[in-house]
Design a protein around this motif. Sequence first.
Motif, mmCIF file in Angstrom:
data_model
loop_
_atom_site.group_PDB
_atom_site.id
_atom_site.type_symbol
_atom_site.label_atom_id
_atom_site.label_comp_id
_atom_site.label_asym_id
_atom_site.label_seq_id
_atom_site.Cartn_x
_atom_site.Cartn_y
_atom_site.Cartn_z
ATOM 1 N N LEU A 293 0.864 -1.172 0.000
ATOM 2 C CA LEU A 293 0.000 0.000 0.000
ATOM 3 C C LEU A 293 0.903 1.224 0.000
ATOM 4 O O LEU A 293 1.678 1.431 0.924
ATOM 5 C CB LEU A 293 -0.913 0.012 1.229
ATOM 6 N N VAL A 294 0.823 2.010 -1.069
ATOM 7 C CA VAL A 294 1.670 3.195 -1.210
ATOM 8 C C VAL A 294 0.784 4.420 -1.352
ATOM 9 O O VAL A 294 -0.438 4.320 -1.474
ATOM 10 C CB VAL A 294 2.619 3.055 -2.415
ATOM 11 N N GLU A 295 1.405 5.577 -1.370
ATOM 12 C CA GLU A 295 0.666 6.832 -1.457
ATOM 13 C C GLU A 295 1.105 7.575 -2.705
ATOM 14 O O GLU A 295 2.300 7.712 -2.972
ATOM 15 C CB GLU A 295 0.940 7.679 -0.203
ATOM 16 N N SER A 296 0.128 8.039 -3.476
ATOM 17 C CA SER A 296 0.455 8.761 -4.704
ATOM 18 C C SER A 296 0.845 10.196 -4.392
ATOM 19 O O SER A 296 0.491 10.740 -3.353
ATOM 20 C CB SER A 296 -0.754 8.748 -5.653
ATOM 21 N N ARG A 297 1.573 10.785 -5.313
ATOM 22 C CA ARG A 297 1.945 12.195 -5.214
ATOM 23 C C ARG A 297 1.452 12.923 -6.465
ATOM 24 O O ARG A 297 1.581 12.390 -7.556
ATOM 25 C CB ARG A 297 3.476 12.339 -5.091
ATOM 26 N N PRO A 298 0.866 14.096 -6.342
ATOM 27 C CA PRO A 298 0.696 14.873 -5.100
ATOM 28 C C PRO A 298 -0.652 14.644 -4.428
ATOM 29 O O PRO A 298 -0.973 15.278 -3.436
ATOM 30 C CB PRO A 298 0.779 16.309 -5.615
#
Length: 773
Positions: A293-298
């Motif tokens: 589980l990762v987090e997108s930018r921005p």
Amino acid sequence: MVALLTCGPLGAQPAPFDMTGERPIEDQAPAPKQQEQPSRNGPADGIEGEKIQLAPVKDAASYRRHIVPFASLSLTGEVDERAWSVYLTPAQAAAGGDLIFEYQNAVVIAPESSVLSVFVNGKLVGEGPVQAGGKPESRRYKLPSNLLRTGSNEIRFRVQQRHRTDCTVESTYELWTEIASGKAYIQFEGRDAARLTTLEDIQAVGVDASGRTRFNIVAPAFDQPSRTAALMRLAQGLALLGHMPAQSFDVRGDLPELGRAGELTVLAGTVAELQPLFPSLPGEASTTAVTALVESRPERAPILVLTGPDWSAVEGAIESITRVTDKPANVARDVIETGRWRLPQAPQVISGKRLPFSALGVSTTEFSGRRFRTAFAVAVPPDFYANAYGEATVLLDVGYTKAVRPGSRIDIYVNGNIASTVPLDSSGGLVRHLPINVTLRHFHPGANLIELEAVLLTDPDRTCAPGTAASTEPRFALFDTSEFAMADFARIGRLPDLAAAAGSAYPFRSSAKPIALHVDRAETLSLSAAATFLARLAVAGGRPMAIETITSPVASADREALFVGAMPQIPKSVLTEAGIDLNSQISWGSSASSEVLADSRAAFDAWQTRLNGGTWRSHLRGLEDWVKDTFDISLNSLRLLPPDEAPFAPPDTATLLIAQSSNPDAGTTWTLVTSPTPEHLRDAVSTISDVRRWSQMSGHISIYEPVNDRISSIPAQHFEFVETRPPSLANYRLVLANWLSSNILVYAVLLVCLVVLLGLATASLLARLGRRQ
């Protein structure tokens, strides 16, 4: 395989992941005791909601979580409530927040004697008068962090409403309060509440402003047939984790817009395939399978990444999702999990089972109004076969005063259909275990909603003197010691039966072999429709099913088969076995506008009624309808043999057809899901995935018509029985009783034959043994 959760360590979760949501009903927290509040002329003591103006969120330090899992939430009548659960992550539970909602009510509601209350985890967090008759009103209630908890949290809206001027029972149908789904949410402080850090946090994806949940499966190589089975397994696993009432899937090759409410984007592919779309993949992905589980930018939107050096590693990552939701196919469920849209969850009742109302979520209640209504849910197994003769019994413990006049009654509804009515005499007093027999005609496999309504007539209500305040003196009481008792009923599977497929994923759930899936083309629209349909079946069955793709109906062999695609691409042999007119491959959906067709059909029906009015045909049709409504006898039940089924041509007003038939070469089924075009297919399957519409499927063929937002069904004239239980004379007797009740002419002929045989036997005995004159 390495499971990498880059947003947070697995060890940080406060409790082990638990997918045992279908636990016995007794283990669930009871509903708060319901009792009418006295009339009030001002706000509740210290818990009146703050009046606020809702505006789009612009503060990057806050996060909104929509909480209403329906397109609309309407509370009607004098008393009504609805409860469901919302899953919160550890960060959300620790942050606390504000529960904010907007509502509007009927202008005829008297605010001085009407109250809207909100409970969270059984605790009253706020209430106030129902006073938004002119325009919508917003309220805000503070939620302390020690009230919320990691995992499921119960949300309950309860309303008590009184009419301004009218005291009749009919006036209670004018009372309503509607909660705006798009403007009901919990607002958390801090953006950490938006993060998903562990696999079980997928349950916190939630819903959007319309009450729907969407999973975007981004697989760059989705058009390769070898990838289809694994992607369908992934859709089932995600659906079981989310377990929301209206879930849809979009299988695509590119990234969608990120950060939208009620959506989760899932990347599924090898490192080489995903690198151009998402460069910041975990470093371990080049050597081993990764679930991250990762987090997108921005956008800071959560993304689930399932990747590895090759496709076999990706399949291993996908299985890490489905493994936690899997259950043995041969283990019966005690409870059907409905908590995300209705609490308490529906216990599965079998023959001879009795459940007290306290275990069904119905609490002891005192009532001073004119029409009392409460509801509970029970489920029956997929091999339920008692719709023609069976009965359940509601044993009511009630009390009512002498003020209740003759003509008052208690009505029982099953899935919106009246099932029983019992009058109340005028003596008043306490009644212990008043038996009310409830026909099983309207029950179907899966969860069933049973509603109890008490219509109370009194002299003061008949007089209805102007200026008289609403009475708070209770005139009726329902006690939670009342019981629901299910009598013995026949258990045998029937094929085809779309009601069993919709309610319990029968026969797919119990299949020991992989489901044979045929998709017309490996393109995004058809694959999205197949993923949504299979995901909904998995939620109905409570477990993911193994899938194997096929390219020809012949390859289905002795397995359950599912055919998904646009009508022109469906093999003719499948249409023939499903009973579909082959001309529909060309003609269905060819009209310019289904709405125009619907208007034309309405005009045609009006002219037909006008021309046939007064003729013997209309009188005969009226007599047939009267016999069916009064005695539940139709012409089909007055046949010795079932009629032949003519090929079915779907109307142009329909955008989806679901049909089920027997596999011509084995004792399995073929299920067809088709539409005029791939666009219609994706959109219509997404629409019927809503539990409210999904439960309407039944019979041999079901069609969805968006013009009137309705699913229509055609019952099966020919079906075969499938043994689901060990052989038993008692069960065979019940099966025969239900079959004969459905075929009354056969029953009458058999009865006459038995009488003739008895007469002949008696005459023969008398001729041999009787005294001769």
